[in-house]
Design an enzyme around this catalytic site. Structure first.
Site, PDB file in Angstrom:
ATOM      1  N   ASP A  29       5.058   6.158  -4.200  1.00  0.00           N
ATOM      2  CA  ASP A  29       4.340   6.067  -5.388  1.00  0.00           C
ATOM      3  C   ASP A  29       5.864   4.842  -5.450  1.00  0.00           C
ATOM      4  O   ASP A  29       6.600   4.960  -4.813  1.00  0.00           O
ATOM      5  CB  ASP A  29       5.358   7.485  -6.098  1.00  0.00           C
ATOM      6  N   ASN A  77      -6.285  10.416 -10.007  1.00  0.00           N
ATOM      7  CA  ASN A  77      -7.033   8.846  -9.768  1.00  0.00           C
ATOM      8  C   ASN A  77      -8.190   8.395  -9.920  1.00  0.00           C
ATOM      9  O   ASN A  77      -8.181   6.959 -10.135  1.00  0.00           O
ATOM     10  CB  ASN A  77      -5.809   8.802  -8.146  1.00  0.00           C
TER      11      ASN A  77
HETATM   12  C1  FPP Z   1       0.849   5.240  -6.625  1.00  0.00           C
HETATM   13  O1  FPP Z   1       1.622   4.275  -7.208  1.00  0.00           O
HETATM   14  C2  FPP Z   1       0.322   4.876  -5.074  1.00  0.00           C
HETATM   15  C3  FPP Z   1      -0.819   5.521  -5.407  1.00  0.00           C
HETATM   16  C4  FPP Z   1      -1.721   5.712  -6.356  1.00  0.00           C
HETATM   17  C5  FPP Z   1      -2.096   4.835  -4.078  1.00  0.00           C
HETATM   18  C6  FPP Z   1      -1.151   4.750  -2.439  1.00  0.00           C
HETATM   19  C7  FPP Z   1      -1.881   3.915  -1.815  1.00  0.00           C
HETATM   20  C8  FPP Z   1      -1.708   3.241  -0.600  1.00  0.00           C
HETATM   21  C9  FPP Z   1      -0.656   2.864  -0.203  1.00  0.00           C
HETATM   22  C10 FPP Z   1      -2.806   2.280  -0.151  1.00  0.00           C
HETATM   23  C11 FPP Z   1      -3.682   3.303   1.021  1.00  0.00           C
HETATM   24  C12 FPP Z   1      -3.413   4.306   1.138  1.00  0.00           C
HETATM   25  C13 FPP Z   1      -3.699   4.524   3.089  1.00  0.00           C
HETATM   26  C14 FPP Z   1      -3.123   5.377   3.984  1.00  0.00           C
HETATM   27  C15 FPP Z   1      -3.974   3.143   3.826  1.00  0.00           C
HETATM   28  P1  FPP Z   1       2.074   3.878  -8.480  1.00  0.00           P
HETATM   29  O2  FPP Z   1       0.553   2.879  -8.272  1.00  0.00           O
HETATM   30  O3  FPP Z   1       1.096   5.524  -9.017  1.00  0.00           O
HETATM   31  O4  FPP Z   1       2.633   3.126  -8.900  1.00  0.00           O
HETATM   32  P2  FPP Z   1       3.277   3.180 -10.369  1.00  0.00           P
HETATM   33  O5  FPP Z   1       3.762   4.222 -10.538  1.00  0.00           O
HETATM   34  O6  FPP Z   1       4.781   2.017 -10.108  1.00  0.00           O
HETATM   35  O7  FPP Z   1       2.615   2.626 -11.124  1.00  0.00           O
END
Ligand code: FPP
Length: 249
Positions: A29, A77
């Site tokens: 996150d 998501n």
């Molecule tokens: C949460 O941060 C993260 C995600 C919803 C996506 C995680 C995915 C990756 C790191 C890349 C793809 C994965 C692989 C296995 C190659 P957020 O966007 O919710 O952050 P925020 O809460 O700060 O907005």
């Protein structure tokens, strides 16, 4: 040796290798906030997040942690803007394309937690290829939670179980926790010993609801794109300082 390397090695020396968790689960996150802090688009945060995926998979593999679960995309998501969903899918495809050979060479088995039938064709095919290629590997299990939701997993598990009861494959009175576990995506795997959530948030967000009954939670204030090997070591040290009682005394 650089100061960073000395720091990392000092932390490593504090980890008891005989008491490592067998299964570490991570809610990746804070990509968006990491990017915003730098006045970058959210997608830049996801891109940097993939660098930490590579780093943490390697670090966990080097330690000999046999199960690592990463929450990459939840059933919720899909509500994000299309452009962001497209980027996440593209990053997943790129990651698998670039890393598959190395992962396979390192004897890593890729499993998907979640329903991949609902993914767009390209990521779906790439994921299938990765799972198929690595299916006989046995050094480390890399679970990627993709289109995953904990409640959805439990409800679907119950539906399949009911079908098996109806067909006579399972006897109602013989259903217990061990039997039910086989209806989850994590069948045949130990429950997570440690769940890590970076970015300062302290909630479960529909992740592994059934499996985390006795899991230790470690929260970190850094955003996922900053969650490096040193952060992993710190989380393991905190985990090892806990007394796990599993409901006993
Ligand atoms: C949460 O941060 C993260 C995600 C919803 C996506 C995680 C995915 C990756 C790191 C890349 C793809 C994965 C692989 C296995 C190659 P957020 O966007 O919710 O952050 P925020 O809460 O700060 O907005």
């Amino acid at each position: 040796m650089s100061r960073d390397e000395i720091n990392t090695n000092t932390l490593l020396s504090k980890i008891d290798m005989d008491k490592l968790p067998k299964h570490v689960a991570i809610i990746m996150d804070g990509n968006g906030r990491w990017a915003r802090k730098r006045l970058l688009p959210r997608t830049a945060g996801h891109r940097e997040g993939v660098e930490r995926v590579k780093e943490i998979v390697e670090a966990a593999g080097n330690l000999g942690i046999p199960y690592l679960t990463l929450y990459a995309f939840s059933t919720e998501n899909w509500g994000r803007p299309k452009e962001e969903i497209d980027t996440l899918m593209k990053l997943l495809v790129e990651y698998l394309k670039k890393e598959l050979t190395t992962l396979h060479k390192n004897n890593v088995k890729i499993n998907i937690l979640g329903n991949i039938d609902d993914l767009p064709a390209l990521p779906r095919e790439e994921v299938k290829k990765a799972v198929e290629k690595t299916k006989n590997n046995d050094k480390m299990n890399l679970n990627i939670a993709l289109n995953y939701g904990g409640r959805n997993e439990i409800v679907n598990g119950i539906k399949s179980l009911i079908k098996d009861v109806r067909s006579g494959d399972v006897i109602l009175d013989e259903i217990n926790e061990e039997v039910f576990k086989n209806y989850l995506f994590t069948r045949n795997q130990p429950d997570p010993d440690l769940l890590i959530r970076p970015s300062g948030e302290k909630r479960l967000s529909n992740f592994l609801l059934y499996q985390v009954a006795y899991t230790e939670f470690v929260f970190s204030d850094v955003y996922w794109p900053e969650f490096n090997t040193e952060q992993l070591y710190k989380s393991l040290i905190e985990y090892q300082s806990r007394k796990r009682r599993f409901g006993g005394i």
